[in-house]
Scaffold this motif. Sequence first.
Motif, PDB file in Angstrom:
ATOM      1  N   ALA A 194      37.966  50.461  51.614  1.00  0.00           N
ATOM      2  CA  ALA A 194      37.630  49.624  50.457  1.00  0.00           C
ATOM      3  C   ALA A 194      38.196  50.227  49.171  1.00  0.00           C
ATOM      4  N   LYS A 195      38.090  51.522  48.998  1.00  0.00           N
ATOM      5  CA  LYS A 195      38.609  52.194  47.790  1.00  0.00           C
ATOM      6  C   LYS A 195      40.125  52.018  47.673  1.00  0.00           C
ATOM      7  N   LYS A 196      40.824  52.152  48.803  1.00  0.00           N
ATOM      8  CA  LYS A 196      42.280  52.002  48.766  1.00  0.00           C
ATOM      9  C   LYS A 196      42.675  50.561  48.457  1.00  0.00           C
ATOM     10  N   MET A 197      41.911  49.607  48.978  1.00  0.00           N
ATOM     11  CA  MET A 197      42.179  48.199  48.671  1.00  0.00           C
ATOM     12  C   MET A 197      42.011  47.931  47.173  1.00  0.00           C
ATOM     13  N   ILE A 198      40.941  48.444  46.614  1.00  0.00           N
ATOM     14  CA  ILE A 198      40.667  48.248  45.189  1.00  0.00           C
ATOM     15  C   ILE A 198      41.751  48.901  44.345  1.00  0.00           C
ATOM     16  N   ARG A 199      42.223  50.048  44.788  1.00  0.00           N
ATOM     17  CA  ARG A 199      43.333  50.723  44.090  1.00  0.00           C
ATOM     18  C   ARG A 199      44.588  49.850  44.115  1.00  0.00           C
ATOM     19  N   PHE A 200      44.857  49.221  45.259  1.00  0.00           N
ATOM     20  CA  PHE A 200      46.013  48.327  45.372  1.00  0.00           C
ATOM     21  C   PHE A 200      45.885  47.168  44.396  1.00  0.00           C
ATOM     22  N   VAL A 201      44.717  46.509  44.364  1.00  0.00           N
ATOM     23  CA  VAL A 201      44.513  45.383  43.460  1.00  0.00           C
ATOM     24  C   VAL A 201      44.639  45.826  42.006  1.00  0.00           C
ATOM     25  N   GLN A 202      44.124  47.018  41.720  1.00  0.00           N
ATOM     26  CA  GLN A 202      44.230  47.538  40.355  1.00  0.00           C
ATOM     27  C   GLN A 202      45.688  47.692  39.931  1.00  0.00           C
ATOM     28  N   LEU A 203      46.507  48.249  40.794  1.00  0.00           N
ATOM     29  CA  LEU A 203      47.914  48.472  40.455  1.00  0.00           C
ATOM     30  C   LEU A 203      48.717  47.174  40.494  1.00  0.00           C
ATOM     31  N   ASN A 204      48.283  46.240  41.323  1.00  0.00           N
ATOM     32  CA  ASN A 204      49.025  44.994  41.512  1.00  0.00           C
ATOM     33  C   ASN A 204      48.726  43.969  40.430  1.00  0.00           C
ATOM     34  N   SER A 205      47.449  43.842  40.039  1.00  0.00           N
ATOM     35  CA  SER A 205      47.082  42.790  39.086  1.00  0.00           C
ATOM     36  C   SER A 205      45.960  43.184  38.124  1.00  0.00           C
ATOM     37  N   ILE A 206      45.536  44.440  38.188  1.00  0.00           N
ATOM     38  CA  ILE A 206      44.416  44.948  37.378  1.00  0.00           C
ATOM     39  C   ILE A 206      43.206  44.028  37.521  1.00  0.00           C
ATOM     40  N   GLY A 207      42.858  43.713  38.756  1.00  0.00           N
ATOM     41  CA  GLY A 207      41.664  42.927  39.008  1.00  0.00           C
ATOM     42  C   GLY A 207      41.944  41.462  39.278  1.00  0.00           C
ATOM     43  N   VAL A 208      40.906  40.652  39.125  1.00  0.00           N
ATOM     44  CA  VAL A 208      40.951  39.221  39.406  1.00  0.00           C
ATOM     45  C   VAL A 208      40.421  38.474  38.184  1.00  0.00           C
ATOM     46  N   SER A 209      41.058  37.365  37.849  1.00  0.00           N
ATOM     47  CA  SER A 209      40.685  36.579  36.671  1.00  0.00           C
ATOM     48  C   SER A 209      39.180  36.345  36.583  1.00  0.00           C
ATOM     49  N   THR A 246      42.960  38.370  44.420  1.00  0.00           N
ATOM     50  CA  THR A 246      43.552  37.136  43.914  1.00  0.00           C
ATOM     51  C   THR A 246      44.070  36.347  45.107  1.00  0.00           C
ATOM     52  N   GLY A 247      43.144  35.646  45.755  1.00  0.00           N
ATOM     53  CA  GLY A 247      43.453  34.937  46.983  1.00  0.00           C
ATOM     54  C   GLY A 247      43.478  35.881  48.171  1.00  0.00           C
ATOM     55  N   SER A 248      43.383  35.322  49.372  1.00  0.00           N
ATOM     56  CA  SER A 248      43.428  36.164  50.568  1.00  0.00           C
ATOM     57  C   SER A 248      44.816  36.756  50.778  1.00  0.00           C
ATOM     58  N   SER A 249      45.838  36.205  50.104  1.00  0.00           N
ATOM     59  CA  SER A 249      47.190  36.774  50.206  1.00  0.00           C
ATOM     60  C   SER A 249      47.216  38.194  49.659  1.00  0.00           C
ATOM     61  N   GLN A 250      46.589  38.400  48.513  1.00  0.00           N
ATOM     62  CA  GLN A 250      46.529  39.746  47.946  1.00  0.00           C
ATOM     63  C   GLN A 250      45.639  40.652  48.788  1.00  0.00           C
ATOM     64  N   ILE A 251      44.545  40.091  49.300  1.00  0.00           N
ATOM     65  CA  ILE A 251      43.651  40.861  50.163  1.00  0.00           C
ATOM     66  C   ILE A 251      44.403  41.359  51.397  1.00  0.00           C
ATOM     67  N   TYR A 252      45.242  40.508  51.968  1.00  0.00           N
ATOM     68  CA  TYR A 252      46.018  40.881  53.156  1.00  0.00           C
ATOM     69  C   TYR A 252      46.923  42.076  52.864  1.00  0.00           C
ATOM     70  N   GLN A 253      47.664  42.007  51.762  1.00  0.00           N
ATOM     71  CA  GLN A 253      48.559  43.109  51.442  1.00  0.00           C
ATOM     72  C   GLN A 253      47.790  44.367  51.065  1.00  0.00           C
ATOM     73  N   ALA A 254      46.644  44.201  50.426  1.00  0.00           N
ATOM     74  CA  ALA A 254      45.808  45.359  50.107  1.00  0.00           C
ATOM     75  C   ALA A 254      45.314  46.031  51.381  1.00  0.00           C
ATOM     76  N   LEU A 255      45.016  45.232  52.396  1.00  0.00           N
ATOM     77  CA  LEU A 255      44.563  45.792  53.668  1.00  0.00           C
ATOM     78  C   LEU A 255      45.685  46.515  54.401  1.00  0.00           C
ATOM     79  N   LEU A 256      46.895  45.956  54.377  1.00  0.00           N
ATOM     80  CA  LEU A 256      48.018  46.646  55.006  1.00  0.00           C
ATOM     81  C   LEU A 256      48.209  48.019  54.378  1.00  0.00           C
TER      82      LEU A 256
END
Length: 395
Positions: free
Chosen positions: A242-257, A104-114
């Motif tokens: 990549a798997k850990k990033m996807i896990r972060f997005v799942q817990l943070n927003s359950i995906g992208v609109s 959900t934007g590169s902002s979420q991608i950044y935190q998922a990468l951290l």
Amino acid sequence: MVVSTINGTSPLSHSNGTTIPLSTFSRNSFVNVEKGDPVAFRPYWEKVRDECTVEIKCDEWMSYLGDTNNLCWYMVPQMRDAILRLHNVVGNAVTKDKFLVLGTGSSQIYQALLYALSPSESSHRPINVVAAAPYYSEYKDATDILQSKLFQWTGDAALYDKDEPYIEVVTSPNNPDGTLRVPVVNSGVEGKIIYDLAYYWPQYTPITDQLDHDVMVFTFSKCTGHAGSRIGWAFVKDIEVAKKMIRFVQLNSIGVSRESQIRAAKMIGVICDGYKNLKSIESDHLFFDYSKRLMKERWEKFKGAIEKSKVFTLTKYPTSYCHFNKDLSEQYPAFAWLKCLEGIKDGESYLEKLKIRTRGGGRFGVDAKYVRVSMIGTEDEFIELCTRLSNAKRE
């Protein structure tokens, strides 16, 4: 904001041959060029409105799932195919043998990468996060807001001298100064690098190379101007990252609109179709041609205003060969990075007196003499900005 037409004045002419048309701003209103809201390209999208219309029925896209056959299970196939096609058309990134992660934007991608790049051992000290100054002003806040035990903001990458694990963020072209960047940390420990390529698109900079890094971040916001769709993505070489990033997005927003994905995919398709049908399409209907021409015109007018004011200096950029446009070109960054001349210690405060809101150098890890100015706002904002800068005088 209240606006009124200013009568009885002539357009401003500068020594470089450019002319600034009349402004419609009230003299008492503020020009806000502090933000990076990329609405400059709206006239293009108004032209192709009918081609980009998307109809989504109420019974469509109800599931959390986008594509269960894909590692990034919440990304719909249309979005994946559109992103890969876009990079193939522009030629700015190698996508083969990499995993595509949507956010959900590169902002979420950044935190998922951290999260994904941090050591997993709970007893380990937080990994240090650095970027070379002047660095993007939101990195520090986006890193610190979670108060994570996994990572911590440590500051200027050029000053980093610890023999400890680190993550270096390399923004190229850089926000705020538009320069092309490479890693700068000098440490006995091998670090992990995030390449933030939000502005590596033909309207801002020549596409000199097809970049092939382990982690590359892009955003729909600065590519097309559709910041409100909140679409960002990363190409990642390591499947575990990549798997850990996807896990972060799942817990943070359950995906992208799904709606945002379908809309974004449609607009990317319109851009790519234009270059596929190059011989039958007018240049005004080729997005990157249109947007580069707009940025070039703005920069020429802006340089004229700065030259007339004699208050600031501008960053100088090299001319390079662009493999996308197949010509020699200058850079036309999304932001202008100004430095005050002698006698002005705080650029943000000085411009505030002229009713121009900007973002000062302190937010970017450097001296207050520097200030960032957005070049991607509305046409009215830009015209008034140039008018006020042209009339600026040293205190």
